[in-house]
Design an enzyme around this catalytic site. Structure first.
Site, PDB file in Angstrom:
ATOM      1  N   GLU A 165      31.496  41.554  58.185  1.00 34.51           N
ATOM      2  CA  GLU A 165      30.747  41.342  56.940  1.00 34.51           C
ATOM      3  C   GLU A 165      31.682  40.728  55.895  1.00 34.51           C
ATOM      4  OE1 GLU A 165      28.869  44.962  55.630  1.00 34.51           O
ATOM      5  OE2 GLU A 165      28.857  44.251  53.551  1.00 34.51           O
ATOM      6  N   ARG A 206      27.535  13.011  30.799  1.00 37.93           N
ATOM      7  CA  ARG A 206      27.553  13.525  29.433  1.00 37.93           C
ATOM      8  C   ARG A 206      28.612  12.763  28.639  1.00 37.93           C
ATOM      9  NH1 ARG A 206      24.939  16.437  25.434  1.00 37.93           N
ATOM     10  NH2 ARG A 206      26.428  17.563  24.136  1.00 37.93           N
ATOM     11  N   GLN A 253      40.958  15.512  29.552  1.00 39.25           N
ATOM     12  CA  GLN A 253      41.803  16.223  30.492  1.00 39.25           C
ATOM     13  C   GLN A 253      41.397  17.676  30.679  1.00 39.25           C
ATOM     14  OE1 GLN A 253      46.148  16.555  29.770  1.00 39.25           O
ATOM     15  NE2 GLN A 253      46.256  14.989  31.359  1.00 39.25           N
TER      16      GLN A 253
END
Lengths: 321, 381, 251
Positions: B244, B270, B281
């Site tokens: 798991e 954008r 940066q």
């Protein structure tokens, strides 16, 4: 009289389909004489209406066996006529009719075929053809190595032919009905009679997308605007799939390609397949709620907002303009 | 070392990507808001073959190796935005299906596996209790043998799939005096008298994965539902938990990849001050580091998948994989919000939900603190 | 009690994935291939016909290099019984394709050839019709519904045309080309893919089929169409109407 080009003219039993005449413009570009070919039943008047386009001959295949455009019969008659005319090019305007019969005729004639030609040019001493591929995202320039060829041309790319008073002889072809194939039977046609202009011929087209939600809204907003501007109605594939509009309203890569003066896209995001069908429109207006919808990259004028509010406003504004 | 997928693996992955893109493309925002589990999507995944990936073909599974399995789950996580659905599928696969495959009797396998594979049955496990989370084997839930039945009493908490499960692997103690050696696994089925899984728990994230508190009040479990042997529960649990840990975040790697691509697109589109924010940066660095995190998470995942198919003792790799992917996912999601600015905070943009979904990864299947303890002890500290 | 038709042949083409190619911000090209969407619809229809007990065997057919075996397996995974790949990596034009398909049809003798109306990379919409012409078989193109009539000697096909819907009856054997709304294809499932690995893929060459064809179309170049530049955003209906009237002079 030998003609270099044989042009398949389409009709709907009542009138000649005007876009099919644009193949004459293509033939004139190819140069040489051209003959026209009409198939059906009771064609005298329609044949007469074709006089005046400068064809050397108007071949008429008029027979009860040709009352409906069954591809197996039509292709055979077309192939026979082509051989008889000794033409080297068999041309039609792209439509479901020509696409159904012309490839079959090409096979019967053992010649290659090009679909949706939008330009004919010269390349290294022979002809080259430009046609859209990949939903119109690319244009391919191709050449054929066969002298004889079959072409379908896009109506909008070639324009309507100017009339030409040169004398056209009407020649009735002998049809041996008994020798025609019998494997297809016409059952029915569902045709809507509409006051609106044909989608492929209209000066103004209003297109609707899936956001119009239901048929009633589609008819009210898209239809309302169309009727005000004397235009035709189109739809996206998604809109047709959801039952907002019938299949023959579909515009796009696998539907109809249109080039009206004005195309208004309502609630259409601009999937590449749809844009393929509208990009030659002179003015494109897009109304969509999503400012990033691709259609705004192509629209002459873009209005961002809810079409359910803006379209009624637009209808009012146009009415008062 | 050949890092290329085989033709067969590539076909599987392509089929998964297309399936998820076309069939699992529903509105998650509303389902997340209402904490709605999509039974329809579950069934589609079952019919498609997801839940049965690791199960031998004779029981209705696909008999795939662990590496292929985690790669499929990663692709699913990439193409399907419903992290909750995927969490439920993973819980089902690792905590119920695997233990059955490894420890079930022939009769139990025939009875449950086909349905657990094809989407008609939902499974889960129940170990955690209100007072025992990290201290897993300090169970208060008891199982008392009575003739041909076991009577279970107690409660479990944080049971994924609890409200919808057809069968749960429940851990109870048959003899508290033996401590961990008394822990035993049982298959408790929906509808068994005294079994109440209905107390839903509302969560911060993976809200479309149903969770509940489960109560056993003189719950009667037939003896043939004993999974493994009496006292074998701790070993069974540890083994299934190891797998798991290594695998449950496979889909998260896919989610991270999707988030990364979303951030790159946003940073390019954008514009502020006349240029794309991706040219700044501070934004670019965040995205670059996101890329590194995704790549390293992916490599650890694949390595675990490979190792799990080749040897039995994989505790160290499992813990490292889980720890790293969980931390990476949370950090990716946090940075994604920052990059998207105000839009990252809005529900509609589906960025904030990724963070809410990711945080649970540091808690379930062993908290990140537990993973660090395990790693420390296994590397000799 | 009528027998199901024995065999449906479904030719399909491997094409660049149109979904991947249209991905925003991409180059428009993709290395990923899929079964041509219209052919997928044909495969789906053939499978449904078989599931209704109206056909016995569904045979897939494609032309291409070994790489297209991936699409062949996808067709087998959907449920096609067996598949044939004609090993030919050349760029073939529709008439060359139709002539190759004809020899396979003559070899396999199906009662029906069911295929997509056009390939989404080439958009020619010719092969089905050409094949029907070469075989001398009836054809029904752009079909959105297929129904067998009682004795399955005949198929009633609804066609999508420019004017609306048309219904024709065609006697079998026949060639039918599919349009978008015929059905929604099932997705390839993982169990299907597993089963597909056991199904046979027969590889044949044109030489083995006794067919030698040369394409007669050469592509000289391809180019992006001139980009239509984005226009302007308007803020209101009033502004839009004013611009349409004064600027574009189209109202």
């Amino acid at each position: 009289m030998p003609a270099k080009n044989l042009i398949l003219i389409e009709h709907d039993r009542r009138q000649i389909k005007r876009p099919s005449l644009h193949a004459i413009t293509a033939a004139r570009q190819l140069g040489g004489d051209y003959a026209l070919l009409l198939l059906g039943q009771g064609l005298d008047e329609l044949a007469q209406s074709l006089v005046g386009y400068g064809a050397s001959t108007i071949f008429v295949a008029d027979d009860p066996a040709l009352a409906e455009p069954l591809a197996d019969r039509y292709a055979k008659v077309i192939a026979d006529a082509f051989r008889k005319s000794a033409a080297s090019a068999l041309i039609g305007t792209s439509s479901t009719f020509s696409k159904d019969v012309l490839p079959r005729a090409a096979a019967l004639l053992d010649v290659p075929m090009l679909t949706d030609v939008i330009a004919i040019e010269e390349y290294e001493g022979s002809l080259s053809y430009r046609r859209p591929i990949s939903a119109g995202s690319m244009l391919a320039t191709v050449q054929l190595s066969s002298e004889r060829r079959v072409l379908t041309i896009r109506a909008a790319a070639f324009g309507a032919p100017a009339s030409d008073p040169a004398v056209s002889l009407v020649e009735k072809l002998t049809i041996d009905a008994a020798s025609l194939p019998n494997g297809m039977k016409f059952i029915s046609r569902e045709e809507r009679v509409s006051d609106r202009p044909d989608l492929t011929e209209a000066r103004v087209v209003i297109g609707g997308g899936r956001p119009l939600k239901d048929k009633e809204t589609f008819d009210r907003l898209v239809g309302g605007l169309a009727d005000l501007l004397g235009g035709a109605i189109g739809a996206t594939r998604a809109a047709v799939d959801t039952g907002l509009a019938p299949n023959d309203f579909q515009i796009g890569q696998t539907g109809k390609v249109i080039a009206p003066e004005l195309y208004i896209a309502l609630g259409i995001s601009g999937a590449i397949q749809h844009l393929a069908g509208i990009k030659d429109s002179r003015v494109i207006v897009a109304i969509n709620k999503d400012p990033d919808a691709p259609i705004f990259q192509m629209a002459t004028y873009g209005l961002v907002g809810d079409l359910h509010q803006l379209v009624p406003q637009l209808i009012e504004a146009v009415r008062n303009a | 070392m050949d890092f290329a997928w085989s033709d067969q693996q590539r076909e599987l992955l392509d089929a998964v990507g297309r399936f998820a893109r076309e069939q699992l493309d529903y509105d998650v925002i509303e389902n997340d808001r209402k904490a709605t589990f999509s039974h329809e999507a579950w069934k589609k995944c079952g019919e498609f073959g997801i839940q049965g990936l690791l199960v031998p073909t004779e029981y209705g599974g696909l008999g795939q190796d662990p590496l292929t399995t985690v790669a499929v789950l990663e692709r699913l996580g990439y193409a399907c935005k419903d992290n909750g659905l995927l969490f439920s599928i993973n819980a089902h696969m690792w905590t119920a299906v695997s233990p059955l495959v490894n420890n079930g009797t022939e009769a139990q396998k025939q009875k449950f596996l086909p349905g657990l594979c094809n989407g008609t049955l939902i499974g889960g496990n129940a170990m955690s209790e209100p007072n025992s989370g990290s201290d897993a084997f300090a169970l208060a839930t008891t199982a008392t043998k009575q003739g041909d039945k076991y009577i279970l009493n107690g409660s479990k908490i944080f049971i994924t799939n609890g409200p919808v499960a057809d069968v749960l692997v429940v851990f109870a103690n048959v003899d508290k005096s033996r401590g961990a050696d008394g822990v035993t696994a049982f298959l408790v089925e929906k509808g068994m008298p005294g079994f109440d899984p209905s107390h839903k728990i509302e969560k911060m994230g993976v809200r479309t994965s149903p969770m509940s508190e489960v109560f056993f009040e003189n719950c009667e479990v037939p003896a043939e539902n004993l999974l493994g042997k009496e006292g074998g529960g701790a070993f069974l649990f540890t083994r299934s938990l190891t797998w798991e840990r290594g695998c449950i975040l496979a889909s998260a790697v896919g989610s991270m990849q999707r988030l990364l691509e979303k951030c790159i697109r946003y940073a390019n589109e954008r514009k502020q001050g006349g240029q794309s924010i991706g040219k700044f940066q501070q934004v670019a660095t965040k995205i670059v580091e996101m890329k590194l995190r995704v790549e390293s998470a992916r490599h650890m995942l694949y390595h675990f998948g490979w190792v799990a198919g080749h040897r039995k003792a994989v505790y160290l790799e499992a813990a490292m994989t889980k720890l790293h992917i969980a931390d990476a996912w949370v950090k990716c999601a946090e940075d994604a919000i920052q990059i998207h600015g105000g839009y990252g905070y809005m529900t509609e943009y589906e960025v904030e939900r990724e963070l809410r979904d990711a945080i649970g990864a540091k808690l379930y299947s062993g908290t990140s603190e537990i993973q660090r303890n395990i790693i420390a002890s296994l590397i000799g500290l | 009690m009528t027998q199901p038709i024995a065999k449906i042949l479904v030719p399909f083409k491997s094409v660049p994935d149109p979904y991947e190619a249209a991905a925003p911000g991409g180059t428009g090209a993709t290395a990923k291939s899929v079964i041509n969407p219209f052919d997928e619809i044909a495969i789906e229809e053939a499978l449904r016909i078989r599931e209704r007990g109206e056909a016995s065997e569904i045979v897939g057919l494609t032309i291409g290099a070994p790489a297209v075996d991936e699409q062949v397996r996808a067709a087998l995974a959907m449920g096609v019984d067996r598949a044939i790949r004609i090993d030919d990596a050349r760029a073939l034009d529709p008439y060359a394709v139709a002539r190759i398909l004809r020899t396979v049809v003559e070899k396999e003798a199906p009662q029906m050839v069911l295929m997509g109306k056009q390939a989404v990379d080439d958009d020619s919409n010719q092969v089905g019709q050409m094949l029907a012409g070469l075989l001398g078989w009836p054809q029904a193109t752009f079909v959105s519904r297929i129904e067998f009539l009682e004795d399955r000697i005949c198929a009633r096909c609804t066609r999508e045309t420019d004017a609306g819907l048309e219904v024709v009856d065609i006697t079998l054997p026949a060639v039918i080309t599919t349009d978008l709304r015929l059905n929604e294809p099932r997705y390839v499932s993982l169990p299907g893919l597993m089963k597909a690995r056991k199904k046979p893929i027969e590889v044949l060459t044109c030489a083995q089929l006794g067919v030698q064809v040369e394409p007669q179309t050469t592509t000289i170049s391809t180019a992006r169409p001139p980009k239509r530049s984005a226009g302007t955003r308007v803020e209101s209906v009033e502004e839009l109407v004013a611009k349409l009237k004064e600027e574009a002079k189209v109202l």
